[in-house]
Motif scaffolding. Structure first.
Motif: not given
Ligand SMILES: Nc1ncnc2c1ncn2[C@@H]1O[C@H](COP(=O)(O)OP(=O)(O)OP(=O)(O)O)[C@@H](O)[C@H]1O
Ligand SMILES: [Mg+2]
Length: 400
Positions: A307-309, A335-337, A350-351, A356-359
């Motif tokens: 499940v994305n976003q 979701r991390d716009e 993003i990685v 450090g982001s949740a995404l």
């Protein structure tokens, strides 16, 4: 094909070594870094995925050999070749003690190079094939996030898990995966490669992919629907046979198509990540897609619902989504716009930009569920205490 990492303290000599390797007739892939043997630790991730490490350092002393020994101990399949002007007997002995099998002096002897490369190549072909695990990322509707997930999954496995990774963009309309990891045009696309399938061998494949990280190659998508229409499952069959031996992980961004080409890829995949969103249109098509997967005979454990976003406050809750689809969600990505857009604009995953982001952390977790980390068996106190170094003279005898 052997994977060679050359660390050289001179641009001139590295060009010369490259030419000698080329003339050897042995299939190889070369990565060159400039530096001295004492800087080897800085290149640890690249060393880990190489079959042969060539160290070309005129000032090499016995002291620098400890870094090489460390690399050889940590990477059991790695071979090392030292190139040094006139190695003394002491240096030779120390090199052998460190586990180095090939010490070559300047000027390079053509036959010695061929012998060393053939030795490494034979050892590799004698059973050290790569894992060749294939994971497809597909969806039932456009814009679900398959490209973002495939790219970041590939990058995570390459950069954090030290796997040799290939990302293939199978999108047949407007392929864009390469844009998310690089700001240059790819040397060739999947359609270009398949149009010359009779030429396909390791060297040709190597020339078609984009090297975006020492461990990550990207085969760009067709980018032109007319050219993409000429792709055939038989082309992919031939390509997969080649790449599965050379990469630990093959990630395919299948996109939203279900056609003979996509089905061929899904059939050959070890796992399928089906990306979905909490939206009525996705649920409607998603249900149908899962039915098709069942008809195709894919087991429930092969298909993983992502499940994305994900939004826990969305009108369609996770429970409703699972009930409608008749399947459990294996994974949720938030979701991390902001970070998704920043990464897109900079062509950097993003990685790495938002580690450090949740995404990003969600993608790292996804990589762990698809490629569980295997804990190395712990050695007992006694075996560590009595571990002996290999006898260099004995090794010299058995090598020849
Ligand atoms: N978890 C997320 N949070 C925020 N934005 C996201 C997330 N996942 C994807 N996006 C954004 O949604 C858009 C579509 O994502 P992406 O291109 O990966 O989807 P796709 O399924 O590959 O689409 P297409 O059908 O066009 O190939 C992009 O702008 C991307 O940055
Ligand atoms: Mg896409």
């Amino acid at each position: 094909m052997i994977d060679i990492l050359l660390i050289s303290s001179s641009a001139e000599r590295s060009t010369h070594i490259g030419a000698r390797l080329e003339a050897s007739g042995v299939a190889y892939r070369l990565r060159t870094v400039h530096g001295e043997a004492r800087n080897l630790r800085a290149h640890a991730p690249a060393v880990k995925t190489a079959d042969l490490l060539i160290v070309d350092d005129v000032d090499l002393t016995e002291r620098e050999l400890s870094g090489i020994e460390e690399a050889l101990v940590q990477t059991p399949h790695l071979h090392c070749m030292l190139i040094t002007p006139a190695p003394s007997t002491n240096l030779l002995m120390a090199a052998m003690r460190a586990g180095v099998r090939h010490v070559l002096s300047w000027p390079l002897d053509e036959r010695e190079i061929v012998n060393a490369l053939t030795h490494v190549s034979n050892k590799k072909n004698a059973g050290l094939r790569r894992e060749g695990r294939m994971v497809s990322v597909s969806s039932c509707k456009g814009g679900s996030g398959t490209t973002l997930i495939a790219v970041n999954l590939a990058y995570t496995l390459a950069a954090q898990r030290e796997k040799r990774v290939l990302l293939i963009d199978l999108n047949q309309q407007f392929a864009d995966a390469s844009l998310l990891v690089a700001d240059k045009a790819p040397p060739a696309t999947l359609a270009d490669l398949c149009s010359q399938i009779d030429r396909l061998d390791a060297a040709f494949f190597e020339a078609c992919v984009m090297h975006v990280h020492p461990n990550l190659d990207v085969l760009a998508g067709a980018g032109d629907p007319v050219k993409a229409a000429e792709l055939r499952p038989a082309h992919l069959e031939r390509m997969f046979a080649l790449v599965r031996e050379q990469y630990d992980a093959v990630i395919v961004d299948v996109g939203q198509s279900i056609n003979p080409l996509a089905i061929h890829v899904l059939d050959h995949s070890d796992s399928i990540c089906m990306v979905i969103r909490q939206n009525i249109l996705y649920l409607h098509s998603g249900r149908r897609m899962l039915d098709i997967f069942k008809e195709l005979g894919y087991s429930a454990s092969k298909v993983r619902l992502i499940v994305n976003q994900y939004d826990k406050n969305a009108r369609i809750s996770l429970a409703t989504l699972e009930e409608t689809l008749g399947a459990k969600a294996a994974h949720q990505l938030p979701r991390d716009e902001k970070h998704a857009n920043d990464a897109l604009n900079h062509g950097i995953p993003i990685v790495t930009t938002a580690k450090g982001s949740a995404l990003a952390q969600g993608i790292v977790l996804l990589a762990e569920t698809l490629w569980p980390v295997v804990a190395a068996p712990r050695k007992g106190v006694l075996s560590r205490l009595f571990a002996t170094r290999p006898n260099p003279l004995q090794q010299l005898k058995t090598e020849h």
